[in-house]
Structures are given as structure tokens and as C-alpha cells.
Design an enzyme around this catalytic site. Sequence first.
Site, PDB file in Angstrom:
ATOM      1  N   GLU A  52      16.653   2.743  26.376  1.00  0.00           N
ATOM      2  CA  GLU A  52      15.959   1.829  25.487  1.00  0.00           C
ATOM      3  C   GLU A  52      16.735   1.717  24.172  1.00  0.00           C
ATOM      4  O   GLU A  52      16.553   2.551  23.264  1.00  0.00           O
ATOM      5  CB  GLU A  52      14.551   2.359  25.184  1.00  0.00           C
ATOM      6  CG  GLU A  52      13.707   2.544  26.421  1.00  0.00           C
ATOM      7  CD  GLU A  52      12.224   2.510  26.080  1.00  0.00           C
ATOM      8  OE1 GLU A  52      11.563   1.557  26.485  1.00  0.00           O
ATOM      9  OE2 GLU A  52      11.753   3.422  25.393  1.00  0.00           O
ATOM     10  N   HIS A  63      10.822   9.201  23.361  1.00  0.00           N
ATOM     11  CA  HIS A  63      10.749   7.776  23.010  1.00  0.00           C
ATOM     12  C   HIS A  63      11.300   7.575  21.601  1.00  0.00           C
ATOM     13  O   HIS A  63      11.100   8.413  20.719  1.00  0.00           O
ATOM     14  CB  HIS A  63       9.302   7.280  23.083  1.00  0.00           C
ATOM     15  CG  HIS A  63       9.218   5.794  22.960  1.00  0.00           C
ATOM     16  ND1 HIS A  63       9.290   5.159  21.738  1.00  0.00           N
ATOM     17  CD2 HIS A  63       9.148   4.815  23.895  1.00  0.00           C
ATOM     18  CE1 HIS A  63       9.241   3.853  21.930  1.00  0.00           C
ATOM     19  NE2 HIS A  63       9.155   3.618  23.233  1.00  0.00           N
ATOM     20  N   TRP A  85       1.634   1.406  26.219  1.00  0.00           N
ATOM     21  CA  TRP A  85       0.663   0.642  25.417  1.00  0.00           C
ATOM     22  C   TRP A  85       0.649   1.062  23.955  1.00  0.00           C
ATOM     23  O   TRP A  85      -0.087   0.481  23.156  1.00  0.00           O
ATOM     24  CB  TRP A  85      -0.733   0.755  26.047  1.00  0.00           C
ATOM     25  CG  TRP A  85      -0.804   0.155  27.423  1.00  0.00           C
ATOM     26  CD1 TRP A  85       0.201  -0.524  28.072  1.00  0.00           C
ATOM     27  CD2 TRP A  85      -1.916   0.154  28.324  1.00  0.00           C
ATOM     28  NE1 TRP A  85      -0.216  -0.927  29.320  1.00  0.00           N
ATOM     29  CE2 TRP A  85      -1.521  -0.523  29.496  1.00  0.00           C
ATOM     30  CE3 TRP A  85      -3.205   0.682  28.253  1.00  0.00           C
ATOM     31  CZ2 TRP A  85      -2.374  -0.699  30.586  1.00  0.00           C
ATOM     32  CZ3 TRP A  85      -4.051   0.510  29.333  1.00  0.00           C
ATOM     33  CH2 TRP A  85      -3.643  -0.173  30.481  1.00  0.00           C
ATOM     34  N   LYS A  86       1.417   2.108  23.655  1.00  0.00           N
ATOM     35  CA  LYS A  86       1.582   2.548  22.258  1.00  0.00           C
ATOM     36  C   LYS A  86       0.231   2.731  21.565  1.00  0.00           C
ATOM     37  O   LYS A  86      -0.749   3.104  22.206  1.00  0.00           O
ATOM     38  CB  LYS A  86       2.501   1.563  21.523  1.00  0.00           C
ATOM     39  CG  LYS A  86       3.812   1.350  22.284  1.00  0.00           C
ATOM     40  CD  LYS A  86       4.895   0.696  21.498  1.00  0.00           C
ATOM     41  CE  LYS A  86       6.131   0.601  22.374  1.00  0.00           C
ATOM     42  NZ  LYS A  86       7.291   0.088  21.683  1.00  0.00           N
ATOM     43  N   GLY A 101      10.636  -3.770  20.709  1.00  0.00           N
ATOM     44  CA  GLY A 101       9.642  -4.499  19.924  1.00  0.00           C
ATOM     45  C   GLY A 101      10.218  -5.574  19.018  1.00  0.00           C
ATOM     46  O   GLY A 101       9.535  -6.077  18.135  1.00  0.00           O
ATOM     47  N   SER A 159      12.222  -5.017  24.750  1.00  0.00           N
ATOM     48  CA  SER A 159      11.952  -6.451  24.856  1.00  0.00           C
ATOM     49  C   SER A 159      12.168  -6.996  26.264  1.00  0.00           C
ATOM     50  O   SER A 159      12.608  -8.133  26.442  1.00  0.00           O
ATOM     51  CB  SER A 159      12.770  -7.238  23.818  1.00  0.00           C
ATOM     52  OG  SER A 159      12.411  -6.804  22.507  1.00  0.00           O
ATOM     53  N   GLY A 174       6.796  -2.322  26.454  1.00  0.00           N
ATOM     54  CA  GLY A 174       5.828  -2.049  25.391  1.00  0.00           C
ATOM     55  C   GLY A 174       5.179  -3.322  24.909  1.00  0.00           C
ATOM     56  O   GLY A 174       4.698  -4.135  25.688  1.00  0.00           O
ATOM     57  N   GLY A 175       5.194  -3.491  23.628  1.00  0.00           N
ATOM     58  CA  GLY A 175       4.576  -4.677  23.058  1.00  0.00           C
ATOM     59  C   GLY A 175       5.087  -4.870  21.649  1.00  0.00           C
ATOM     60  O   GLY A 175       5.864  -4.061  21.152  1.00  0.00           O
TER      61      GLY A 175
END
Length: 251
Positions: free
Chosen positions: A172, A100, A12-13, A178, A218, A239-240
Site C-alpha cells: 500500500e 497499516h 472500514w477504518k 485515501g 485508492s 479503504g475509503g
Amino acid sequence: MSGRKLFVGGNWKMNLTVAEAHALTRAVASGLAGRGQVEVAVFPSFVHLAEVGSVLHKVPGNIVKLGAQDFYTQANGAFTGEVSLAQLKDLGVQVVLAGHSERRHVLGESDGLVNAKVRAALAAGLEVILCVGEKLEQREAGMTDQINVAQTVYGLAGVGRTQMAKITIAYEPVWAIGTGKNATPQDAQQAHVAIRRALAALYDETVAAATRIQYGGSMKGSNARELIAQKDVDGGLIGGPRSRPRSSWPL
Ligand code: PGA
């Protein structure tokens, strides 16, 4: 069938309010009720861990694990702004992220620090998702596998064979995080195979075959199925959107 249980994480960063985190936790838990075939963890911001943990605590069957996005390696002491593994465990955290790309490339974490974090989290009895991934220029220079293998080898230095049961790798690609641009399923599969080969070389074929490798970058409803359908893709780390272009970030 690989025999590896799918593992999906929600990163959720630095997003959401307490009320939004509460609502999202409830939505995730109710959406998963009765779907025991997938393991799920959520990684809220530190300031929401207690609230999210209290919601998850009431969900029968521990179906969603509580995760933390970061932590410091030291047990306690004068480390202003940092959070220890003991503090996270006190809140019910079961799994942590390490390496990350936003911590590596925006906050400047080195391979050495990432490795120290992996070892500290394992020593504290937590599960770890070790994130690796190449930047766009590295991919364009044909260095994708080299970067991923190097980050995997550095990240796992000093990690014993039996400790690997608590490790998940997340591939990733930095250019996909993102940005709305995901790796193709074939590119993801190829990168995962290279990482799995590195695990076989570091440990053995049994460890390599048992270790889960998530894809992140993504991943969304429209592409998750075909990414996860790849033989070596064992779930996702999701993520987002970025709130601002990376170039305007202060660091
Ligand atoms: P994304 O992020 O889904 O927004 O690309 C993935 C991650 O940072 O773990």
C-alpha cells in the site's frame, strides 16, 4: 495462472455507525453469494465487530471473514484502551491487519512493534495481513523497493516457513491511500515482484510463489480489474476517503 486465490479486504477504518456497519455487511455478503472464487474479509472498527460478526454468522458458507484493524500484543492486563487477540477471537475474528500505514505513520508504530504484532497474531492462530508501502518522498528518491523489502523483512522476523501460509502481504503506497491516486498497474506489479523476491530470499521460491500480495491505495471499481490483472497482484485492500486532511490530524 499463479494458483493463488484472490483475496480482497475491506478496511472500514474509523467510519460508520452500528446501523451502517450492519447494512454494509449484509450488502457485502449478498453481493458475494455464489462467487466462491474470491476470498473476502471485512475489517470494521472494534466497536462494530460483534454486530458485524453476528450478521456474518448467519451468512451460509463463511464467505466473508471477520477481521480486526489492530490489536495489542499482550494476552491481557492493565493496558487501557487496548484490545487483545483473545478478545478478538472471542468475537469470531479470523484475520488481523498489522503495519497499516496509518498505524505506522499517524500513530507512530515502529517496525519492532509491527513485528511483535505479527508474531503474536500467528501465535494466537490468526491470519495476518502485513501492510508495507513507501511514502511519496521515498518513491521520489528511488527507494520504493528498498522500503518495501525492509518492511517485509522486519515484519516477518521470526516467522517460520510453515507460518507463512497464514500471511498475506498488502503493498500500500502511502501516497495512494485515501488520496484517489493509485499506483499504475505497472508500478504495482514492479513493487509486488520486489516483495516476492524478498520472500524468496527469506524463505524459498515455493513460499514466495504461494504468498498472496494484495495491492491497496485508492483501488476502486474503475481500476481494480487492471490492477488485479497484473501477474503478481493477488487482490486488494480497500479503504475509503479521508475525512480530513492528514496535516490537521492531532498526531
Ligand atoms: P484506500 O485505503 O482504499 O482508501 O486508499 C486502503 C487502505 O488503507 O487499506
